[in-house]
Design an enzyme around this catalytic site. Structure first.
Site, PDB file in Angstrom:
ATOM      1  N   ILE A   1       0.798  -1.062   0.050  1.00 43.85           N
ATOM      2  CA  ILE A   1      -0.028   0.094  -0.008  1.00 43.85           C
ATOM      3  C   ILE A   1       0.913   1.451   0.223  1.00 43.85           C
ATOM      4  O   ILE A   1       0.645   2.279  -0.807  1.00 43.85           O
ATOM      5  CB  ILE A   1      -0.942  -0.050   1.311  1.00 43.85           C
ATOM      6  CG1 ILE A   1      -2.024  -1.192   1.248  1.00 43.85           C
ATOM      7  CG2 ILE A   1      -1.995   1.115   1.218  1.00 43.85           C
ATOM      8  CD1 ILE A   1      -2.744  -1.305  -0.045  1.00 43.85           C
TER       9      ILE A   1
ATOM     10  N   CYS B   1      -9.605  -2.962   1.742  1.00 41.45           N
ATOM     11  CA  CYS B   1      -9.816  -3.172   0.457  1.00 41.45           C
ATOM     12  C   CYS B   1     -11.500  -3.631   0.441  1.00 41.45           C
ATOM     13  O   CYS B   1     -12.277  -2.968  -0.457  1.00 41.45           O
ATOM     14  CB  CYS B   1      -9.028  -4.233  -0.088  1.00 41.45           C
ATOM     15  SG  CYS B   1      -8.631  -5.647   0.570  1.00 41.45           S
TER      16      CYS B   1
ATOM     17  N   HIS C   1      -9.934 -10.141  -4.971  1.00 41.75           N
ATOM     18  CA  HIS C   1     -10.994 -10.688  -4.306  1.00 41.75           C
ATOM     19  C   HIS C   1     -12.276 -10.774  -5.263  1.00 41.75           C
ATOM     20  O   HIS C   1     -12.305  -9.829  -5.960  1.00 41.75           O
ATOM     21  CB  HIS C   1     -11.477  -9.952  -2.945  1.00 41.75           C
ATOM     22  CG  HIS C   1     -10.301  -9.551  -1.917  1.00 41.75           C
ATOM     23  ND1 HIS C   1      -9.683 -10.644  -1.322  1.00 41.75           N
ATOM     24  CD2 HIS C   1      -9.687  -8.607  -1.708  1.00 41.75           C
ATOM     25  CE1 HIS C   1      -8.786 -10.292  -0.294  1.00 41.75           C
ATOM     26  NE2 HIS C   1      -8.797  -8.744  -0.297  1.00 41.75           N
TER      27      HIS C   1
END
Lengths: 337, 337
Positions: free
Chosen positions: B12, B140, B220
């Protein structure tokens, strides 16, 4: 004795053939196979009469040094019931052959529901198959959902079921399937075929299903939500599900975190091929939030329909009622982890 | 100009640092890193002032031939705002340091909500962070859910949301994480932390979440059900979501079947590191069954919080309102596929 022929000797067929030989009221007429591969050779070693599923390929078996008992029509002629475990769509092609011999046939879940008189799940609608000529044993996922939804529906009423099926990409032997390293909505559109397929067993059930595919081969895992018509506690639901012989509640104490350990547990228990015939429901996952039940369950795609095929044989021949057949099948196979 | 320090230069942090350098109203004071690994060397090549995140490891950087601008306290002293992008839990350890310099700090979603004054999502609750000293940019997945649920809540009302999050096992660089070839309920108990985490942004929203882990690293994928308080058509919902700048509706014509093609599309578009800052919602998946909305969305775990961190910097410094900040961030990064 019910004489059973198995047409198609792959993932499901070989398991059904083995299971037939363990039944006190059945005998295996033989198995039919298209190609003389390792599975055909294993059938020979087991001394199962082997038939050529396709007339034109008899030569291939001869070249491989495999003796055939005949072709598939000979097998059908000898059988009281045929279990068709051919790849999806081939069962439909075979239907007229079974009809020409007036032999009742069981098909697998990959065939269309329209092909048959009844779509079958032993826990869901056993008696509907009595005397039927063409019966479809629903797919592994639909079998798993039917076993779970039947007791919930009976005890609590189901307002609506919503299930995400996270499916293994392929079986361990299906080396050409994917994905590798991806998560696919599959199908992207909603619903997946599973919900409508559950409705072939429970026509009035309100169910929406979403399908996904992931890089795993061992088992499917379902993320299940069922909005109930009443509000039991999670403990009530656990007790209800624990009574079901084909639902295995995975206790927290086993420390089983996924399909890999479930399969290893089955292997350690000495099960043939590490088969897991039961729905494996993680006990700690069974939760109630208001009227909403949630749980995770793993479904062994290669084997959970095997006991259902055995029960369907008794259902169509009307040789046992549901509870008798399920009890016999469970005992002979060793179901109940 | 807002002077921004980035403490933690991993997945990040390095993205946030790059994004800061693209903002017209921000300058990068520098970045702090614990180890002189490939990422530290990349920071040097970019001429980002590099600070040692841990005093005792300064020597390691010297041995690697990397010049340091100082230690992390020097960085904090120079910064108007610090973005803490350290591994989960380390942010909590750093809090007292930021307080001792009276420097507002942004933490990532791995920290506890209790650590901070406000949990932040630009679309959900931008103004709540005004003047706050400690702000947590939610994870996230929670970011993705917040972006989706905000417009649905505003337009239709949300009776209840039920989401299954099929999570990548690890990021591409996290080579010690699993699973290989398995599907894990994770956690096995319900709910997963994601639902309660969404409630840190939308306190009154009724949401149940279930988490799973699978052998994938790219993104995801969420299987989303939202029971709405009204009954729009699927086309209405598509139109609503299409208006949102950080939701990308993947059109059927693109033939994108999963995360792999989404990432490839982002790479082809020339995006840095193939980042996908937007929620990617498969347009065909958006379905209504009665009041039940269903859809699939993919969330790029490495990058979707990056624009949120940039907006949070403006929110805490009260230098722009939500729509101004979101527009600037989107334009400078190139958000909008």
């Amino acid at each position: 004795m019910i004489t059973v022929g198995v047409n198609g000797y792959g993932t499901i067929g070989k398991r059904v053939a083995d299971a037939v030989t363990q039944q006190p009221d059945m005998e295996l007429a033989g198995v039919a196979k298209t190609r003389p591969n390792f599975e055909a050779q294993a059938a020979v070693r087991k001394e199962y009469p082997l038939y050529a599923a396709v007339e034109e390929r008899i030569e291939l078996f001869e070249e491989a040094g495999i003796d055939l008992a005949g072709s598939v029509t000979d097998l059908v002629a000898e059988s009281d019931v045929v279990v068709d475990a051919c790849p999806s769509g081939i069962g439909a092609d075979n239907k007229s052959m079974y009809e020409s011999f007036d032999t009742p046939a069981l098909y697998q879940g990959g065939e269309d529901a329209d092909l048959v008189d009844v779509s079958f799940n032993a826990r869901g609608n056993y008696s509907a198959a009595a005397g039927a000529s063409h019966v479809r044993v629903v797919s592994c996922n639909t079998t798993g959902l039917s076993r779970l939804l039947a007791p919930l529906q009976e005890r609590y009423g189901v307002e609506k079921a919503r299930v995400t099926l996270v499916r293994r990409g392929g079986d361990p032997g299906q080396t050409s399937r994917g994905p590798i390293n991806d998560i696919l909505p599959n199908p992207i559109t909603i619903p997946s075929h599973h919900g409508p397929d559950v409705n072939t067993v429970f026509p009035d059930l309100d169910i929406d299903t979403l399908g996904m595919k992931v890089p795993a081969t061992l088992m499917h895992v379902h993320s299940v939500n069922v909005t109930l018509e009443s509000s039991p506690t999670a403990a009530d639901v656990r007790d209800l599900l624990r009574e079901e012989s084909r639902l295995f509640l995975v206790p927290e104490s086993m420390a089983i975190d996924g399909a890999g350990k479930l399969k290893e547990f089955a292997h350690d228990a000495g099960r043939p091929r590490g088969d897991v015939w039961e729905n494996c429901i993680w006990e700690e996952s069974i939760s109630m939030e208001g009227d909403d039940l949630y749980l995770f369950e793993a479904i062994h795609q290669e084997s959970d329909v095997v006991p259902e095929n055995i029960d369907a044989i008794r259902a169509v021949t009307e040789t046992a009622d549901a509870s008798e057949s399920i009890a016999t099948t469970n005992e002979t196979l060793g179901i109940g982890l």
